[in-house]
Design a protein around this motif. Sequence first.
Motif, PDB file in Angstrom:
ATOM      1  N   UNK A   1      39.342  72.275  27.223  1.00 57.79           N
ATOM      2  CA  UNK A   1      40.783  72.013  27.326  1.00 57.79           C
ATOM      3  C   UNK A   1      41.067  70.524  27.519  1.00 57.79           C
ATOM      4  N   UNK A   2      40.577  69.958  28.619  1.00 57.88           N
ATOM      5  CA  UNK A   2      40.876  68.565  28.945  1.00 57.88           C
ATOM      6  C   UNK A   2      39.632  67.870  29.465  1.00 57.88           C
ATOM      7  N   UNK A   3      39.489  66.584  29.141  1.00 60.31           N
ATOM      8  CA  UNK A   3      38.419  65.779  29.723  1.00 60.31           C
ATOM      9  C   UNK A   3      38.866  65.242  31.089  1.00 60.31           C
ATOM     10  N   UNK A   4      37.933  64.788  31.926  1.00 55.88           N
ATOM     11  CA  UNK A   4      38.274  64.410  33.311  1.00 55.88           C
ATOM     12  C   UNK A   4      39.427  63.420  33.432  1.00 55.88           C
ATOM     13  N   UNK A   5      39.470  62.380  32.604  1.00 58.87           N
ATOM     14  CA  UNK A   5      40.543  61.399  32.718  1.00 58.87           C
ATOM     15  C   UNK A   5      41.904  62.013  32.495  1.00 58.87           C
ATOM     16  N   UNK A   6      42.007  62.927  31.525  1.00 59.25           N
ATOM     17  CA  UNK A   6      43.286  63.582  31.244  1.00 59.25           C
ATOM     18  C   UNK A   6      43.657  64.539  32.365  1.00 59.25           C
ATOM     19  N   UNK A   7      42.654  65.194  32.944  1.00 64.21           N
ATOM     20  CA  UNK A   7      42.923  66.061  34.102  1.00 64.21           C
ATOM     21  C   UNK A   7      43.562  65.245  35.224  1.00 64.21           C
ATOM     22  N   UNK A   8      42.958  64.088  35.531  1.00 64.21           N
ATOM     23  CA  UNK A   8      43.493  63.246  36.605  1.00 64.21           C
ATOM     24  C   UNK A   8      44.889  62.726  36.264  1.00 64.21           C
ATOM     25  N   UNK A   9      45.064  62.298  35.021  1.00 60.98           N
ATOM     26  CA  UNK A   9      46.365  61.749  34.604  1.00 60.98           C
ATOM     27  C   UNK A   9      47.468  62.801  34.699  1.00 60.98           C
ATOM     28  N   UNK A  10      47.143  64.015  34.327  1.00 55.86           N
ATOM     29  CA  UNK A  10      48.168  65.055  34.239  1.00 55.86           C
ATOM     30  C   UNK A  10      48.449  65.726  35.576  1.00 55.86           C
ATOM     31  N   UNK A  11      47.440  65.828  36.443  1.00 56.53           N
ATOM     32  CA  UNK A  11      47.603  66.659  37.637  1.00 56.53           C
ATOM     33  C   UNK A  11      47.402  65.926  38.959  1.00 56.53           C
ATOM     34  N   UNK A  12      47.144  64.626  38.930  1.00 55.51           N
ATOM     35  CA  UNK A  12      46.832  63.938  40.178  1.00 55.51           C
ATOM     36  C   UNK A  12      47.995  63.906  41.151  1.00 55.51           C
ATOM     37  N   UNK A  13      49.231  64.081  40.669  1.00 53.59           N
ATOM     38  CA  UNK A  13      50.387  64.048  41.573  1.00 53.59           C
ATOM     39  C   UNK A  13      50.728  65.425  42.145  1.00 53.59           C
ATOM     40  N   UNK A  14      49.960  66.451  41.779  1.00 53.82           N
ATOM     41  CA  UNK A  14      50.240  67.801  42.285  1.00 53.82           C
ATOM     42  C   UNK A  14      49.639  67.984  43.682  1.00 53.82           C
ATOM     43  N   UNK A  15      50.370  68.613  44.544  1.00 57.23           N
ATOM     44  CA  UNK A  15      49.857  68.928  45.880  1.00 57.23           C
ATOM     45  C   UNK A  15      48.940  70.144  45.809  1.00 57.23           C
ATOM     46  N   UNK A  16      48.209  70.376  46.891  1.00 54.83           N
ATOM     47  CA  UNK A  16      47.326  71.540  46.952  1.00 54.83           C
ATOM     48  C   UNK A  16      48.121  72.827  46.777  1.00 54.83           C
ATOM     49  N   UNK A  17      49.297  72.889  47.421  1.00 56.34           N
ATOM     50  CA  UNK A  17      50.135  74.094  47.331  1.00 56.34           C
ATOM     51  C   UNK A  17      50.621  74.327  45.907  1.00 56.34           C
ATOM     52  N   UNK A  18      51.032  73.246  45.233  1.00 57.97           N
ATOM     53  CA  UNK A  18      51.504  73.378  43.851  1.00 57.97           C
ATOM     54  C   UNK A  18      50.388  73.842  42.934  1.00 57.97           C
ATOM     55  N   UNK A  19      49.188  73.317  43.135  1.00 55.95           N
ATOM     56  CA  UNK A  19      48.059  73.740  42.308  1.00 55.95           C
ATOM     57  C   UNK A  19      47.691  75.190  42.572  1.00 55.95           C
ATOM     58  N   UNK A  20      47.719  75.611  43.847  1.00 54.78           N
ATOM     59  CA  UNK A  20      47.403  77.003  44.178  1.00 54.78           C
ATOM     60  C   UNK A  20      48.401  77.950  43.528  1.00 54.78           C
ATOM     61  N   UNK A  21      49.672  77.557  43.559  1.00 57.51           N
ATOM     62  CA  UNK A  21      50.716  78.414  42.989  1.00 57.51           C
ATOM     63  C   UNK A  21      50.597  78.485  41.466  1.00 57.51           C
ATOM     64  N   UNK A  22      50.267  77.333  40.824  1.00 52.55           N
ATOM     65  CA  UNK A  22      50.185  77.308  39.359  1.00 52.55           C
ATOM     66  C   UNK A  22      48.939  78.009  38.844  1.00 52.55           C
ATOM     67  N   UNK A  23      47.856  77.975  39.633  1.00 50.47           N
ATOM     68  CA  UNK A  23      46.584  78.606  39.236  1.00 50.47           C
ATOM     69  C   UNK A  23      46.201  78.207  37.806  1.00 50.47           C
TER      70      UNK A  23
END
Length: 494
Positions: A33-55
């Motif tokens: 799906x995504x390489x590490x740099x794109x993962x960081x660029x796209x999701x680095x501003x998400x909180x732990x709670x937001x990531x848990x909810x988005x799954x």
Amino acid sequence: MSELEAQIENRRAKRERLRDRGIDPYPTRAAHDLEPGTVCERYDDRTAEELDEAAIPLRVPGRVRAHRTHGKAAFLDISDQAGIKVQVLLRRNQVGEDIWWLLSQLDIGDYVLAAGTLIRTRTGELTVMADRLDLLAKATRPLPEKWHGLADREERYRRRYLDLLNSPESRRRFVVRSRAIAALRRFLLDLDFLEVETPMMQAIPGGAVARPFVTHHNALDMDLYLRIAPELYLKRLLVGGMHRVFEINRNFRNEGISTQHNPEFTMLEFYWAYSDYEHLMDVTEQMLGAVTAEANEGEATCSFRGHEIDLAPTWPRYSVRDSLIEIGGLDAATVDDEAALAAELAGRGEALPKNQAYGNLLMDLFDLLVEPKLIQPTFIHSYPIEVSPFAKLSPDDPRFTERFELFIGGMEIANAFTELNDPDAQADRFRQQLRAREGGDDEAHRFDRDYVEALQYGMPPAGGLGLGIDRLVMLLTDASSIRDVILFPLLRPR
């Protein structure tokens, strides 16, 4: 057995164990799906709670840069081409024994694909909580030690792949190079230029003062030369009615190697009908100011060898003659007298040129007294006819031509002419070059009869410019050697 040989043997043994378990150490495909740099660029501003909810389910490939096991949990750091990493967390009871065994066969440098859900750990690190791990490529040699990398400079050139893996500065140089070339191309395309390609093997090498490489075509039983410049072919296109053309080209010159010279190098050359060298000074200022800003993320300045270089227009302009007086410190009487120039060179312990014509003496003193002092962008124009076989004569003084060179950081960066389009005058210049060859100058031009014939059909007045891309990138990245900005420079065999 050396330590390196032992490590290689251990990695090869792991590879065979993987094969024995039915695991291909070099699978054909890696659906991701995504390489590490794109993962960081796209999701680095998400909180732990937001990531848990988005799954968010992700498949992330990368090279293993760190591997840590803590009881029934294991952590991997995997990185992309830019060295940006993402952490992978694997729990034994979640991934199962087969993947847990696979972990025991991994080494730093292997490529893997982690599939799972994106989370943040308690320490706040963006992490793939993996439920699957696949091997993509087994590395059978260890990478250079992280903090030391390749200490030997020549080894970095020979094994650039390892240099790029361990040196963010080296990677940055080649990112800047790519951006600069793209910016040059866009600048000219926006001016309605047409990008073209011209022969790299030529029957007659021309367009520059240089010694060519020779090769042989077996089917035609003829010697050919690797091009030293595309100039004469690009100007043939002007004759053919293609009035704005450019080529980003590889050239080959069989000459010495230095911090500013590599036998194989990259240039931009463009030719613009109805232009002249004065117009091209304005265009060059605009072009390099724009390219610098784009390559250096908005900055029109750069640091080079301890100097802060400002590439924002406008730049000083001196004739060769005036530069020797105002920058080189010579008096006008010396500059205007051939014998006095020869005496000046001899008095400084310099060898006289083979051809002791006025223009050659003038340029030898320019190289000695002026060029090293040209740190900020500076145009030097009105070059002697002896060193400018394709430029139009100055209407004010027939000893000089309508030609300029751009110097930055004490290096020549660009060279431009108001192009000579009189076929008879061009034939005379070729004859002068032939006499120079007969006198022992093996870099002088050969007589290109086909080019003279092309001019006889009529070439519009035009300006042409050649820009050294390697030297420009040296400037933009503060590289001390041209080898630092060429991915695979020519080196003597081991």
